[in-house]
Design a protein around this motif. Structure first.
Motif, PDB file in Angstrom:
ATOM      1  N   THR A  11     -16.891 -21.095  18.406  1.00  0.00           N
ATOM      2  CA  THR A  11     -16.020 -20.285  19.247  1.00  0.00           C
ATOM      3  C   THR A  11     -15.876 -18.905  18.641  1.00  0.00           C
ATOM      4  O   THR A  11     -15.942 -18.744  17.431  1.00  0.00           O
ATOM      5  N   THR A  12     -15.748 -17.915  19.490  1.00  0.00           N
ATOM      6  CA  THR A  12     -15.475 -16.563  18.995  1.00  0.00           C
ATOM      7  C   THR A  12     -14.015 -16.211  19.271  1.00  0.00           C
ATOM      8  O   THR A  12     -13.590 -15.096  19.018  1.00  0.00           O
ATOM      9  N   LYS A  13     -13.322 -17.176  19.809  1.00  0.00           N
ATOM     10  CA  LYS A  13     -11.934 -16.899  20.199  1.00  0.00           C
ATOM     11  C   LYS A  13     -11.013 -17.050  18.995  1.00  0.00           C
ATOM     12  O   LYS A  13     -11.327 -17.775  18.055  1.00  0.00           O
TER      13      LYS A  13
HETATM   14  P1  ADP Z   1     -14.414 -21.855  23.587  1.00  0.00           P
HETATM   15  O1  ADP Z   1     -14.219 -21.417  25.011  1.00  0.00           O
HETATM   16  O2  ADP Z   1     -13.381 -22.833  23.174  1.00  0.00           O
HETATM   17  O3  ADP Z   1     -14.579 -20.747  22.624  1.00  0.00           O
HETATM   18  P2  ADP Z   1     -16.928 -22.745  24.518  1.00  0.00           P
HETATM   19  O4  ADP Z   1     -17.915 -23.758  24.031  1.00  0.00           O
HETATM   20  O5  ADP Z   1     -16.451 -22.933  25.917  1.00  0.00           O
HETATM   21  O6  ADP Z   1     -15.764 -22.704  23.516  1.00  0.00           O
HETATM   22  O7  ADP Z   1     -17.595 -21.344  24.403  1.00  0.00           O
HETATM   23  C1  ADP Z   1     -18.166 -20.975  23.170  1.00  0.00           C
HETATM   24  C2  ADP Z   1     -18.250 -19.484  23.033  1.00  0.00           C
HETATM   25  O8  ADP Z   1     -19.174 -18.965  23.962  1.00  0.00           O
HETATM   26  C3  ADP Z   1     -16.984 -18.746  23.364  1.00  0.00           C
HETATM   27  O9  ADP Z   1     -16.126 -18.682  22.238  1.00  0.00           O
HETATM   28  C4  ADP Z   1     -17.499 -17.379  23.750  1.00  0.00           C
HETATM   29  O10 ADP Z   1     -17.804 -16.608  22.611  1.00  0.00           O
HETATM   30  C5  ADP Z   1     -18.790 -17.680  24.410  1.00  0.00           C
HETATM   31  N1  ADP Z   1     -18.635 -17.704  25.859  1.00  0.00           N
HETATM   32  C6  ADP Z   1     -18.569 -18.795  26.647  1.00  0.00           C
HETATM   33  N2  ADP Z   1     -18.496 -18.430  27.942  1.00  0.00           N
HETATM   34  C7  ADP Z   1     -18.472 -17.078  27.979  1.00  0.00           C
HETATM   35  C8  ADP Z   1     -18.395 -16.075  29.025  1.00  0.00           C
HETATM   36  N3  ADP Z   1     -18.286 -16.432  30.303  1.00  0.00           N
HETATM   37  N4  ADP Z   1     -18.426 -14.768  28.658  1.00  0.00           N
HETATM   38  C9  ADP Z   1     -18.529 -14.417  27.366  1.00  0.00           C
HETATM   39  N5  ADP Z   1     -18.615 -15.301  26.356  1.00  0.00           N
HETATM   40  C10 ADP Z   1     -18.579 -16.608  26.643  1.00  0.00           C
END
Ligand code: ADP
Ligand code: MG
Length: 696
Positions: free
Chosen positions: A506-508
């Protein structure tokens, strides 16, 4: 004869005159030219001139000279006089007749001139006969010319033969079917030269042609004989050395005016070297092609190898992650087991002691421990890719339409949600519930990528995945439908795309992302026989597409009955609490406690069902939610989504300590609280009452 002529002599004279007349008649009648010349001594010396004493009409026709009788030679032809005198003079002197040919320009004729002395020599006369030989001359010349041409031609052929270009010649007399060849030809065909001169049958000639080329040769021959004209054909012939050589036969078939094939002459050209060069070129091209092919094959193999390696690496990383997780779980479980077994031990001691008042405490403790164990197990299942799927034929357009309201409410008014379902969409073979979760998850990701609002487009389409697409998409060839979610958000760097499907990536910020959404979607899509692809550029937004295998059959209309599983419970009158937990026994326990306190309780088993209730207009005074939830969202995410439409929603998270980070490590927003499991039911009841009663 200066005496007067007597009777006799007159007689004689008469006879001579008659003879002369006859002689003249004949003389004039013949076609050839004729004349008598008589020499005399002149100013140039003895016998240095002559005069034509007689000339017939043929003379003029043959020589083109008229009126010569009585004229001296030097009058007629002063320039050439000496040569003529020399020529005819020798006849007079020696008595040897001469014969020569001369072209008379004025008459335009070739003349054969014959001269003989008139006897006796004392008469000093020479007779000259002129015979026209123009026709013969012309024929001779034509012959000579054609001979010269033939010589030149044969020289050319010799040259060509010597140069090695022509390695044989043939002549085929078609009406008589006589096929003659020269010695080199016989050599080329491995035949006896003597036979070649005598004539060969076509069968004899063809006998040494390479069996593979024989059919083509016979075809080419019969073709040219029929159509006439030029013929060129390449084939292999076996020579005396037993080896086959490439030759080119080059010839021409001449037809008669009635179309009968008459002759078929030709030459053999040596094309062995040319064929060798061409063969070499072909071989080179073929091996280049083969190299290319194998190169492609090698690239494919190498890529597959790399992909296998990558998959192994991914697997290893996953195992590491699972290792970390199981390490944590083992620790938790040991604690829980300690709690359970400790409680049970104390329970049995108290029971044996008859201290029944203390028993409840241990039962609650044991239950708490068991409940935490269940929650932990559930967390494992949340991102396990081995969930039980229930794939059925599904109308994905209908599924999307049924979700758009929920999605719109979840992402909030700042984001416009648009669904474009293609007409005639194939049914998909998929677990509809999981697909709903996946779609919602994609939309939540999209929302997270658009903090300042934007647009989400949900599109469906039929897709033919051909061989190359199948290769590049890493999925089997065939018919699929795609469900794509496009946002106008931040986009993803190639680096992020590469890792996005990894569990826990995750980048969040801490507590905001679990890194499990895409990983679960990936597992789900792969398990469904499909695929997920990300198309994104930083700053340009993101499209994530789920590919699902086409279902060949009718859509199951039962699959998408949303309202049936939306429990509309609770009354407007009573204070209502929504309990979201996937563990039924825990749900039941909490529900019992809350109902005993006088609350109306609604239950939901996962985040999607929970969110659906939260976004309905059912009264909800408090949300009590587990943090680790199935349905693609954790409790925190569900609560955040719910607050889009219920801004002041009060939330009580119940959680094991391992989940603290997910709900924000204690930094909770106003109106949100957390209780760590296990907890005493009284503490829980007190906390609920406190929260419901607090003014929001
Ligand atoms: P999370 O949402 O908990 O971070 P996800 O597996 O759903 O985990 O997504 C992994 C990562 O992919 C996110 O943290 C984000 O960096 C990137 N990502 C996913 N969907 C998008 C999107 N629609 N736009 C930009 N980045 C995205
Ligand atoms: Mg996510």
């Amino acid at each position: 004869m200066n005496h007067a002529p007597d009777f006799e002599s007159r007689n004689i004279a008469t006879t001579a005159e008659a003879e002369r007349a006859r002689y003249h008649a004949l003389f004039n009648a013949i076609d050839d030219g004729f004349c008598i010349i008589e020499f005399f001594d002149g100013p140039h010396g003895p016998l240095s001139d002559y005069v034509h004493t007689e000339a017939n009409p043929g003379y003029e026709r043959h020589t083109g000279i008229a009126g010569v009788v009585g004229k001296t030679l030097r009058e007629i032809d002063p320039i050439e006089a000496d040569r003529w005198i020399e020529l005819y003079g020798s006849v007079l002197r020696t008595g040897e007749p001469i014969r020569f040919e001369r072209y008379f320009l004025t008459a335009g004729r070739h003349i054969e001139v014959s001269a003989a002395r008139v006897e006796p020599a004392s008469l000093r006369q020479v007779s000259v006969l002129f015979r026209d030989v123009s026709a013969r001359k012309k024929a001779e010349e034509a012959l000579r010319a054609s001979e010269a041409l033939a010589r030149v031609n044969s020289e050319r052929v010799q040259l060509a033969l010597a140069a090695g270009a022509i390695i044989g010649t043939w002549f085929w007399d078609l009406p008589n079917d006589r096929f003659t060849v020269d010695e080199p030809f016989a050599h080329v065909f491995g035949l006896d030269p003597a036979q070649g001169r005598d004539g060969l049958s076509l069968a004899q000639v063809i006998a040494n042609v390479h069996p593979d080329d024989r059919g083509g040769l016979i075809h080419a021959i019969s073709d040219v004989i029929q159509r006439g004209g030029h013929y060129a054909h390449q084939y292999r012939v076996r020579r005396a050395d037993g080896r086959y050589y490439w030759i080119e036969a080059n010839g021409r078939v001449d037809h008669g005016p009635d179309g009968t094939p008459l002759s078929f002459p030709g030459v053999l050209l040596d094309v062995e070297e040319r064929r060798a060069v061409e063969a070499e070129r072909d071989r080179a091209a073929a091996s280049l092609r083969a190299l290319n092919d194998t190169l492609e094959q090698r690239v494919i193999e190498r890529t597959a190898e790399l992909m296998r390696a990558e998959e192994q690496l991914r697997q290893a990383q996953k195992m590491e992650a699972v290792g970390q997780l199981t390490g944590g779980l083992a620790h938790d479980f040991n604690n829980l087991l300690a709690g359970v077994s400790g409680s049970l031990q104390l329970l049995s001691i108290r029971l044996s002691q008859g201290r029944l008042a203390d028993v409840d405490k241990y039962v609650v403790a044991a239950q708490g421990a068991v409940r935490r164990a269940a929650a932990l197990t559930h967390r494992l299942l949340a991102f396990s890719r081995r969930q039980t799927l229930d794939p059925r034929s599904t109308d994905v357009n209908a599924l999307v339409n049924g979700m758009t309201d929920l999605i719109q409410r979840t992402v909030g008014p700042g984001i416009k949600v648009e669904a474009i379902g293609v007409a005639g969409l194939w049914p998909a073979l998929v677990d509809a519930g999981q697909l709903e979760n996946a779609l919602l998850n994609l939309c939540i990701n999209a929302r997270d990528a658009m903090p300042n609002g934007g647009r989400i487009t949900i599109e469906t389409a039929n897709k033919w995945i051909d061989r190359s697409a199948a290769h590049s998409h890493d999925m089997p060839e065939g018919q699929y439908l795609s469900l794509c979610v496009t946002d106008t958000g931040t986009g993803m760097s190639p680096d992020v795309i590469a890792k996005a499907f990894d569990p826990f990536f995750t980048t969040k910020p801490m507590g905001m992302g679990t890194g499990l959404g895409l990983s679960m979607i990936y597992g789900f899509a792969k398990q469904s026989g499909g695929q997920v692809r990300i198309y994104s550029e930083v700053g340009q937004g993101t499209t994530v597409c789920i590919y699902l295998p086409r279902f060949y059959g009718d859509v199951d209309s039962q699959t998408l009955d949303h309202d049936a599983d939306s429990p509309i419970a609770g009354t407007e009158a009573g204070e209502t609490i929504l309990v979201v937990d996937d563990e039924p026994s825990v749900r039941m326990l909490i529900t019992d406690v809350l109902e005993e306190l006088g609350y109306t309780v609604i239950e939901a088993a996962d985040s999607v069902a929970g969110l659906r209730l939260l976004q309905s207009n059912v009264r909800i005074d408090l949300l009590v939610s587990d943090v680790g939830l199935p349905g693609g969202m954790n409790g925190r995410q569900m609560a955040d989504a719910a607050r889009q439409t219920r801004p002041g929603l009060k939330v009580l998270f119940i959680t094991g300590y391992a989940e603290n980070s997910i709900i924000g490590n204690g930094h909770l927003e106003p109106g949100m609280q957390v209780m760590t499991k296990p907890f005493a039911l009284e503490t829980f009841s007190a906390r609920v009452r406190e929260m419901v009663d607090a003014s929001s």
